[in-house]
Motif scaffolding. Structure first.
Motif, PDB file in Angstrom:
ATOM      1  N   MET A 141       0.815  -1.189   0.000  1.00 20.09           N
ATOM      2  CA  MET A 141       0.000   0.000   0.000  1.00 20.09           C
ATOM      3  C   MET A 141       0.865   1.262   0.000  1.00 20.09           C
ATOM      4  O   MET A 141       0.583   2.202  -0.715  1.00 20.09           O
ATOM      5  CB  MET A 141      -0.923  -0.017   1.219  1.00 20.09           C
ATOM      6  N   PHE A 142       1.919   1.252   0.806  1.00 20.44           N
ATOM      7  CA  PHE A 142       2.764   2.446   0.899  1.00 20.44           C
ATOM      8  C   PHE A 142       3.442   2.744  -0.431  1.00 20.44           C
ATOM      9  O   PHE A 142       3.607   3.900  -0.805  1.00 20.44           O
ATOM     10  CB  PHE A 142       3.798   2.276   2.020  1.00 20.44           C
ATOM     11  N   ASP A 143       3.809   1.701  -1.167  1.00 16.86           N
ATOM     12  CA  ASP A 143       4.416   1.905  -2.488  1.00 16.86           C
ATOM     13  C   ASP A 143       3.455   2.622  -3.426  1.00 16.86           C
ATOM     14  O   ASP A 143       3.876   3.441  -4.251  1.00 16.86           O
ATOM     15  CB  ASP A 143       4.831   0.568  -3.101  1.00 16.86           C
ATOM     16  N   ILE A 144       2.181   2.340  -3.309  1.00  9.48           N
ATOM     17  CA  ILE A 144       1.179   3.012  -4.139  1.00  9.48           C
ATOM     18  C   ILE A 144       1.103   4.492  -3.767  1.00  9.48           C
ATOM     19  O   ILE A 144       1.031   5.362  -4.648  1.00  9.48           O
ATOM     20  CB  ILE A 144      -0.206   2.343  -3.988  1.00  9.48           C
ATOM     21  N   ARG A 166      -8.205   4.752   0.003  1.00 13.11           N
ATOM     22  CA  ARG A 166      -8.937   5.047   1.243  1.00 13.11           C
ATOM     23  C   ARG A 166      -8.058   5.852   2.191  1.00 13.11           C
ATOM     24  O   ARG A 166      -8.523   6.762   2.879  1.00 13.11           O
ATOM     25  CB  ARG A 166      -9.390   3.735   1.901  1.00 13.11           C
ATOM     26  N   TRP A 167      -6.774   5.549   2.240  1.00 14.05           N
ATOM     27  CA  TRP A 167      -5.821   6.291   3.070  1.00 14.05           C
ATOM     28  C   TRP A 167      -5.802   7.759   2.657  1.00 14.05           C
ATOM     29  O   TRP A 167      -5.822   8.653   3.500  1.00 14.05           O
ATOM     30  CB  TRP A 167      -4.436   5.662   2.921  1.00 14.05           C
ATOM     31  N   LEU A 168      -5.777   8.005   1.349  1.00  9.45           N
ATOM     32  CA  LEU A 168      -5.772   9.383   0.842  1.00  9.45           C
ATOM     33  C   LEU A 168      -7.098  10.088   1.124  1.00  9.45           C
ATOM     34  O   LEU A 168      -7.107  11.279   1.460  1.00  9.45           O
ATOM     35  CB  LEU A 168      -5.478   9.384  -0.659  1.00  9.45           C
ATOM     36  N   MET A 217      -0.520   5.735  11.690  1.00 12.17           N
ATOM     37  CA  MET A 217      -1.188   4.626  12.371  1.00 12.17           C
ATOM     38  C   MET A 217      -2.131   3.874  11.434  1.00 12.17           C
ATOM     39  O   MET A 217      -2.494   2.736  11.705  1.00 12.17           O
ATOM     40  CB  MET A 217      -1.938   5.128  13.605  1.00 12.17           C
ATOM     41  N   ASP A 218      -2.502   4.492  10.322  1.00 11.20           N
ATOM     42  CA  ASP A 218      -3.397   3.847   9.365  1.00 11.20           C
ATOM     43  C   ASP A 218      -2.635   3.126   8.251  1.00 11.20           C
ATOM     44  O   ASP A 218      -3.233   2.547   7.359  1.00 11.20           O
ATOM     45  CB  ASP A 218      -4.354   4.885   8.760  1.00 11.20           C
ATOM     46  N   LEU A 219      -1.306   3.187   8.283  1.00 14.76           N
ATOM     47  CA  LEU A 219      -0.514   2.465   7.292  1.00 14.76           C
ATOM     48  C   LEU A 219      -0.584   0.968   7.549  1.00 14.76           C
ATOM     49  O   LEU A 219      -0.796   0.528   8.672  1.00 14.76           O
ATOM     50  CB  LEU A 219       0.953   2.908   7.333  1.00 14.76           C
ATOM     51  N   ASP A 220      -0.357   0.236   6.503  1.00 14.37           N
ATOM     52  CA  ASP A 220      -0.391  -1.225   6.564  1.00 14.37           C
ATOM     53  C   ASP A 220       0.975  -1.773   6.963  1.00 14.37           C
ATOM     54  O   ASP A 220       1.492  -2.675   6.326  1.00 14.37           O
ATOM     55  CB  ASP A 220      -0.762  -1.738   5.174  1.00 14.37           C
TER      56      ASP A 220
END
Length: 157
Positions: A1-4, A45-47, A111-114
């Protein structure tokens, strides 16, 4: 997810015009770039959550936080952010890159990162993303960019 998130940030950060991207088109672009649909959904969703933080009912209370207030990290935050990361957040507050609301936005997004543990480099990217998305923090964003991308050219003393 962070890579995206990094992919999106790097590909859309220098776009001069307003970014109006169709959700389906963006999902297709990310899928074509090799990202998995589950991770794409989580990143988008994170964004969206980052955008929602700007209208948060909590923000007015944070702006009244005294400048000498001490932030106490929860056990979960301490697990995810090591001493180096927490120290870096304090440093950013001391040099006025972050204020209480933006610090809390950064912590919310971290805190919402995977991820179970966030590296200092990942934290710096999250700070950049938050500052980029909060109107009125252009100088703090530029200062953060300088901290990240300007390599020292010689001795500091």
């Amino acid at each position: 997810m962070f890579d995206i998130l990094i992919y999106l940030f790097e590909n859309y950060i220098h776009n001069e015009s307003e970014i109006y991207v169709n959700h389906a088109d963006l999902t297709k672009e990310l899928s074509n770039a090799g990202f998995h649909n589950d991770d794409i959904f989580k990143a988008l969703r994170w964004l969206e959550s980052l955008s929602e933080l700007q209208e948060s009912h909590v923000k007015p209370y944070l702006t009244k936080t005294p400048s000498n207030a001490v932030r106490i990290f929860t056990v979960d935050e301490q697990r995810r952010l090591d001493t180096e990361c927490r120290g870096f957040l304090l440093f950013l507050e001391q040099i006025n890159v972050l204020d209480a609301p933006t610090r809390e936005m950064v912590l919310d997004r971290v805190m919402d990162l995977d991820q179970n543990h966030v590296s200092l480099d990942d934290l710096k990217w999250v700070v950049l993303m938050v500052l980029f998305n909060v109107p009125g923090h252009e100088n703090a964003y530029a200062q953060m960019e300088d901290l990240i991308f300007d390599e020292p050219t010689g001795p500091l003393h």
